[in-house]
Each structure stands twice: as C-alpha cells, then as structure tokens.
Design an enzyme around this catalytic site. Structure first.
Site, mmCIF file in Angstrom:
data_model
loop_
_atom_site.group_PDB
_atom_site.id
_atom_site.type_symbol
_atom_site.label_atom_id
_atom_site.label_comp_id
_atom_site.label_asym_id
_atom_site.label_seq_id
_atom_site.Cartn_x
_atom_site.Cartn_y
_atom_site.Cartn_z
ATOM 1 N N CYS A 265 0.786 -1.244 0.000
ATOM 2 C CA CYS A 265 0.000 0.000 0.000
ATOM 3 C C CYS A 265 0.813 1.287 0.000
ATOM 4 O O CYS A 265 0.711 2.074 -0.930
ATOM 5 C CB CYS A 265 -0.950 -0.005 1.187
ATOM 6 S SG CYS A 265 -2.207 -1.272 1.032
HETATM 7 P P1 NAD Z 1 -4.347 -9.025 -4.146
HETATM 8 O O1 NAD Z 1 -3.484 -8.875 -5.337
HETATM 9 O O2 NAD Z 1 -3.861 -9.749 -2.928
HETATM 10 O O3 NAD Z 1 -5.711 -9.728 -4.575
HETATM 11 C C1 NAD Z 1 -6.415 -9.441 -5.738
HETATM 12 C C2 NAD Z 1 -7.267 -10.651 -6.135
HETATM 13 O O4 NAD Z 1 -8.079 -10.310 -7.265
HETATM 14 C C3 NAD Z 1 -6.461 -11.874 -6.561
HETATM 15 O O5 NAD Z 1 -6.909 -13.012 -5.862
HETATM 16 C C4 NAD Z 1 -6.757 -12.014 -8.073
HETATM 17 O O6 NAD Z 1 -6.749 -13.361 -8.537
HETATM 18 C C5 NAD Z 1 -8.156 -11.417 -8.159
HETATM 19 N N1 NAD Z 1 -8.543 -10.927 -9.479
HETATM 20 C C6 NAD Z 1 -7.766 -10.329 -10.432
HETATM 21 N N2 NAD Z 1 -8.504 -9.985 -11.499
HETATM 22 C C7 NAD Z 1 -9.798 -10.364 -11.222
HETATM 23 C C8 NAD Z 1 -11.034 -10.269 -11.925
HETATM 24 N N3 NAD Z 1 -11.108 -9.701 -13.127
HETATM 25 N N4 NAD Z 1 -12.147 -10.786 -11.343
HETATM 26 C C9 NAD Z 1 -12.076 -11.364 -10.112
HETATM 27 N N5 NAD Z 1 -10.944 -11.477 -9.404
HETATM 28 C C10 NAD Z 1 -9.818 -10.984 -9.953
HETATM 29 O O7 NAD Z 1 -4.803 -7.549 -3.737
HETATM 30 P P2 NAD Z 1 -5.026 -6.913 -2.260
HETATM 31 O O8 NAD Z 1 -3.751 -6.758 -1.529
HETATM 32 O O9 NAD Z 1 -6.170 -7.622 -1.611
HETATM 33 O O10 NAD Z 1 -5.483 -5.454 -2.673
HETATM 34 C C11 NAD Z 1 -6.700 -5.208 -3.328
HETATM 35 C C12 NAD Z 1 -6.960 -3.708 -3.318
HETATM 36 O O11 NAD Z 1 -7.143 -3.253 -1.970
HETATM 37 C C13 NAD Z 1 -5.820 -2.861 -3.887
HETATM 38 O O12 NAD Z 1 -6.354 -1.752 -4.536
HETATM 39 C C14 NAD Z 1 -5.065 -2.436 -2.652
HETATM 40 O O13 NAD Z 1 -4.349 -1.238 -2.854
HETATM 41 C C15 NAD Z 1 -6.198 -2.235 -1.659
HETATM 42 N N6 NAD Z 1 -5.810 -2.379 -0.261
HETATM 43 C C16 NAD Z 1 -4.937 -3.342 0.121
HETATM 44 C C17 NAD Z 1 -4.601 -3.471 1.467
HETATM 45 C C18 NAD Z 1 -3.610 -4.520 1.909
HETATM 46 O O14 NAD Z 1 -3.185 -4.448 3.066
HETATM 47 N N7 NAD Z 1 -3.249 -5.479 1.094
HETATM 48 C C19 NAD Z 1 -5.182 -2.628 2.426
HETATM 49 C C20 NAD Z 1 -6.106 -1.689 2.004
HETATM 50 C C21 NAD Z 1 -6.416 -1.566 0.656
#
Ligand code: NAD
Length: 431
Positions: A265
């Site tokens: 992040c």
């Molecule tokens: P991640 O990469 O861990 O997970 C994303 C998931 O989406 C994966 O499982 C992937 O297979 C799936 N995916 C990709 N394309 C897809 C589609 N077209 N349809 C359905 N599924 C699909 O991501 P994350 O770390 O969970 O982050 C997600 C969002 O949340 C980002 O924008 C991030 O900045 C935000 N965020 C993350 C955190 C954190 O601590 N990781 C905290 C707050 C906000």
C-alpha cells in the site's frame, strides 16, 4: 444481506470472511480457480491471523466462492470490487484489473432484473469510481447508474497481519456514494460495527484513503530523515521521538526510524497520488521526497556493512527477515528486496531466513540460500542484516556466537547489544 466480493486477495478474502461473521451471505468471485477451490474447502488463500478460523466457520454455510460473475451478481444485493491496483511503469496507478472487473460486473448486471450496488473497495485515485468504473458498468450493462444500479466507494484501512481484527474493529468507515440509496445499502452492511461512518461522495472517499496512507508514509520518512541526522550528531533518535510523540498533536506511532516502509500500500499509494497530482498539473514536492527518502534508506544498510567488512564479494551475509513487516508472508515492496539485490550485485553469498515469507521470496531471488532458522542463517556468516521486526529476532543471543565475524546491522531497532551475552559489533541504521 447478500453480498459478493470480487477478488480474494488480502482485502477480498478478509472482507468476505468478516461480512460472513457479521451475519451476511457472501459469495467470493475470483478468476484464480485455485483460490476458489481453497475457499470452498474452508482454507484461507492468504495468511492472516484468525482468517482460517473464520473461513472454516462459514464456508459452505454463508460463504462460498465461484468464478461465475452471473451467479454471484444474481445472488447478491451488492458487489465489492477488491482487485489489485498495482503501480504502472511510471508509478501511476494501473487500473486495468479494475476495468476488467467493472466490465465483467456490467455484463452480469445486464442479466439481472433487480437493483444492484457496485462498490469499489480497491484503492483507486480520485475520480476513478465516477469516471472509470461507473461508465464501464453502464456500457456493459446497458443500464443507468442512480436508477438501475447504485455506485459507491468504500476504502479499506486494514493493516496486514491484523486485518481481521481491523475489519471487525474499525476506527472509521467511509462510504462515498453517488446517491442515498447506494449509501444506505453499503452502510447497512456495517451496521453491527460500532464506529462512525463518514458519508461522502466517491472522489472524497478515494482521497481519504490516499491521504491516510500518504500521511503515515510521510511520518515514517520524516522519522528516517531525523534519524539520519541524529545518528551523525550522536543523538538517540528514539529518545527524541519518544518525547516529541507525547505531543497529542503529533502522536508517537509511525515515528520509528529504520529501513523504511514497504508493503502493497504505502509505496504504491504515495506514487499513485504523485501520478494523479502530475495529471492535473501540480508538482507534489513533499510526496516525492517521502518516496526519495524511503528509496535510499535500505541501501544505507549495505553501506554500513561495507564500512565494517570492506569488499563483500564471496562473503556470507545473513539477511534476517524477508516479509515487508512482521506477522505476514507478504513481501510486496519489502525493504529486503533492494538490499538483497544490492548484496547480490556486490557478489555476496546470502543466507536468508524469514518465519513466513521464504516461499514468496524464492520467486524473486534464486541465488540465495534459504535457511530454516535464524541460527542456521547466522552460522559462519560474516555479517548480519536485520530487515523485519519479527519478535523471534528480539530473542537472538547465543546464536550470534556461530558467526564467523559478529557484525550486526539492525534496520529495525530490535536488538540491544547490552542484553546480549556475546560480544557483537552492533550498529543501528539511524542510532
Ligand atoms: P491481491 O493482489 O492480494 O488480490 C487481488 C485478487 O483479485 C487476486 O486473488 C486475483 O486473482 C483477483 N482478481 C484479479 N482480477 C480479477 C477479476 N477480473 N475478477 C475477479 N478477481 C480478480 O490484492 P489486495 O492486496 O487484496 O489489494 C486489493 C486492493 O485493496 C488494492 O487496490 C489495494 O491497494 C487495496 N488495499 C490493500 C490493502 C492490503 O493491506 N493489502 C489494504 C487496504 C487496501
């Protein structure tokens, strides 16, 4: 209520399990069939404290996973977009995954007779929900936002490693909606949580998330800059920050100096805000410096090591900690990545250890010896770099005896040489 969660990564799988715990019926959608299978078997696709327990408790009862958007949209009232928003080549946000998910959602909404709410939970730069997601859903559904479907932006503030706790005990919930109806559906989902709900428009909600993360990142880079100055002056920067942090206007948290911030992040979000500022013709000097200080900080670890050991070619160096922080297996933007890359460039032999993140790091670096314990990594090492604040590293003592040369560079203020029974040549990064 019935809710579908698009993307089963850190945010999606935690949100899904926690919404189920709050009594909702949840459908996870992911294009990764392996994750779908794991969730349906009650296994969390990522490691987070308490997540496996929640998955086991709710899977096949009120929590299921699928890769079928049509099924998920037909059987839910709202869909949360929780897919990744990585940095593009120039650091600005890459919205391609959000766009793909919005198009899939639009196609599924086209086949639905009832009202549906699209909620963006992914971190996206201001205006994305209204200018990218909304038009795509309208285009692919052939329906009208505000009439046939609702749109809201609901940023996530969880900390990795404490994500389940944070979801269930938030200090704020922000819902930026295009209308009252969308706001009502989203805020109802959180009704059982005792916390203020900020009701705003989508672009304000998007900005709140960026400002939150950019401010915390700024505090860390500020602490690192102060730490670098204090070190040169022989001042204990932790003593300084302990005193400064008693000021209620400042607060002590996030004023620890060290190897800098990483994770999925802070680095990405600060760069995305810089990119957005650039797009509108504003030069964000302060934010650029936040990134600049953070980029330099880990390499100072290697410089300190070189000062003590000279040429690092063929010297065995123990790297303790690969995850970007403790209590997670996530290595995204971990500060150990630039450090290992630099050590390899200098020809060092790296013996690395992390309690959780070894498997992920193996995908990035093959020419590293991955050890099963800190003790094994330290054996015959000529230097040791402490990169992650794992609790078990605080307890290291006799293990340093096995080093060929007991040089320890601490990037996380974990070790106090006075507490160690062996003589070590200790140096803190900024202290
Ligand atoms: P991640 O990469 O861990 O997970 C994303 C998931 O989406 C994966 O499982 C992937 O297979 C799936 N995916 C990709 N394309 C897809 C589609 N077209 N349809 C359905 N599924 C699909 O991501 P994350 O770390 O969970 O982050 C997600 C969002 O949340 C980002 O924008 C991030 O900045 C935000 N965020 C993350 C955190 C954190 O601590 N990781 C905290 C707050 C906000």
């Amino acid at each position: 209520m019935k809710v579908s969660i698009i993307g089963s990564g850190y945010v999606g799988s935690v949100s899904a399990a926690c919404f189920a715990e709050l009594g909702h019926e949840v459908i996870c959608i992911d294009i990764d069939e392996e994750k779908v299978k794991q969730i349906n078997a009650g296994i969390a696709p990522i490691w987070e404290e308490g997540l496996d327990e929640l998955m086991q408790k709710h899977t096949q009862k009120t929590l299921i996973a699928t890769s079928d958007y049509d099924y998920a949209v037909q059987n839910s009232d709202a869909s949360f977009i929780c897919v990744g928003t990585p940095s593009g080549e120039d650091g600005s946000i890459d919205l391609s995954i959000v766009k793909a998910a919005s198009a899939s959602l639009g196609r599924a909404i086209a086949k639905k007779d009832h009202y549906h709410v699209v909620v963006v939970k992914s971190t996206v730069v201001p205006e994305t929900t209204e200018k990218v997601v909304l038009p795509l859903v309208e285009e692919y559904s052939g329906k009208k936002a505000g009439k046939d479907f609702g749109i809201a932006m609901n940023p996530e503030f969880l900390r990795e490693g404490k994500a389940v706790y944070d979801f269930m005990h938030p200090d704020k919930i922000v819902v930026g909606a295009i209308d009252e109806r969308s706001f009502f559906v989203v805020s109802e989902l959180y009704r059982k949580l005792d916390c203020p709900v900020t009701h705003s428009n989508p672009r304000t909600a998007e900005m709140i998330k960026y400002v939150n993360n950019s401010f915390l990142a700024t505090k860390i880079s500020f602490a690192n800059e102060v730490g670098n100055i204090c070190k040169q002056l022989g001042i204990d920067t932790y003593e300084v920050m302990d005193a400064v942090g008693t000021d209620f206007r400042i607060e002590r948290q996030f004023l620890n100096c060290g190897a800098g911030f990483g994770g999925s992040c802070f680095p990405k979000d600060v760069k995305a805000l810089i990119g957005k500022a650039k797009d509108i013709g504003y030069e964000p000097q302060l934010l650029r410096s936040v990134v600049g200080v953070n980029d330099k900080q880990p390499l100072k670890m290697v410089e300190l090591l070189q000062k003590k050991l000279g040429d690092l070619k063929n010297r065995r160096i123990a790297v303790l900690g690969l995850a970007f922080k403790n209590d997670t297996d996530d290595i995204r933007e971990s500060r150990s990545i630039p450090v290992i890359a630099e050590l390899l460039r200098l020809g060092a032999d790296i013996a690395a250890y992390d309690p959780m993140a070894e498997e992920s790091m193996k995908h990035i670096f093959h020419d590293v010896t991955y050890c099963k314990s800190a003790a094994q990594a330290l054996e015959e090492a000529e230097g040791c770099l402490i990169m992650t604040e794992w609790t078990e590293f605080r307890k290291l003592d006799k293990e340093f005896d096995a080093m060929a040369n007991r040089v320890v560079i601490d990037g996380r203020h974990l070790i106090d040489p006075k507490d160690i029974s062996t003589d070590i040549d200790y140096e803190g990064l900024c202290w």
